[in-house]
Design a protein around this motif. Structure first.
Motif, PDB file in Angstrom:
ATOM      1  N   ASP A 141       0.827  -1.220   0.000  1.00 36.32           N
ATOM      2  CA  ASP A 141       0.000   0.000   0.000  1.00 36.32           C
ATOM      3  C   ASP A 141       0.854   1.260   0.000  1.00 36.32           C
ATOM      4  O   ASP A 141       0.538   2.236   0.677  1.00 36.32           O
ATOM      5  N   LYS A 142       1.914   1.259  -0.752  1.00 34.64           N
ATOM      6  CA  LYS A 142       2.765   2.436  -0.903  1.00 34.64           C
ATOM      7  C   LYS A 142       2.372   3.172  -2.180  1.00 34.64           C
ATOM      8  O   LYS A 142       1.742   2.609  -3.072  1.00 34.64           O
ATOM      9  N   THR A 143       2.761   4.437  -2.271  1.00 34.83           N
ATOM     10  CA  THR A 143       2.492   5.233  -3.471  1.00 34.83           C
ATOM     11  C   THR A 143       3.823   5.643  -4.094  1.00 34.83           C
ATOM     12  O   THR A 143       4.885   5.491  -3.483  1.00 34.83           O
ATOM     13  N   ASP A 144       3.738   6.204  -5.278  1.00 33.84           N
ATOM     14  CA  ASP A 144       4.943   6.670  -5.965  1.00 33.84           C
ATOM     15  C   ASP A 144       5.641   7.766  -5.167  1.00 33.84           C
ATOM     16  O   ASP A 144       6.852   7.879  -5.165  1.00 33.84           O
ATOM     17  N   GLY A 145       4.876   8.585  -4.455  1.00 30.25           N
ATOM     18  CA  GLY A 145       5.445   9.686  -3.697  1.00 30.25           C
ATOM     19  C   GLY A 145       6.021   9.301  -2.337  1.00 30.25           C
ATOM     20  O   GLY A 145       6.691  10.113  -1.696  1.00 30.25           O
TER      21      GLY A 145
END
Length: 151
Positions: A141-145
């Protein structure tokens, strides 16, 4: 003065008009009695004892892609899903007895069209240990940012 200049040129010793530059005074010992390092840590590393953590996220090269691909099957097994896309993007390195890599990876799970991001924690032993890299953990559940954090 001429002799000091000649000696400085031959021995690569810095020379001023007044003569040779004296060496810096010795560094005082640390409170625990140990001798301090002659150079301070580089600005890209934070040192805590024997652990050095890179504070800059580096772009992935072919060596890191190979390391990430070696633990891909372990990640798929732990996730219980087949990854159709697996692209390491950046990493941080922690020096331990070997190296601990924290790698941001863009993945796509089979049957899902939207890409997601996972952070991997991969241990790579020293070469003389003759052992493969191993997946020590991962964060989903990580994002690019999201920045890579030590976990």
């Amino acid at each position: 003065m001429f002799l000091a200049l000649l000696l400085g040129l031959l021995c690569s010793i810095p020379v001023t008009r007044s003569g040779l530059i004296p060496p810096p005074p010795p560094m005082p010992p640390k409170p625990d009695g140990s001798i301090p390092d002659p150079e301070p840590p580089t600005p890209t590393d934070e040192s805590d004892g024997n652990i050095s953590i890179s504070t800059t996220a580096w772009k992935v090269d072919s060596r890191l892609r190979r390391i990430a691909n070696l633990v891909r099957s372990s990640l798929e097994e732990k996730l219980g899903a087949k990854l159709t896309k697996f692209k390491p993007l950046e990493y941080k390195k922690q020096i331990v007895s070997g190296f601990m890599y924290f790698i941001k990876v863009r993945v796509q799970v089979a049957g899902n069209d939207t890409p997601s991001y996972i952070h991997l924690k991969v241990y790579v032993p020293h070469k003389f240990a003759n052992k493969p890299p191993s997946l020590m953990g991962y964060l989903t559940d990580k994002t690019d940012g999201d920045k890579i954090e030590i976990f």
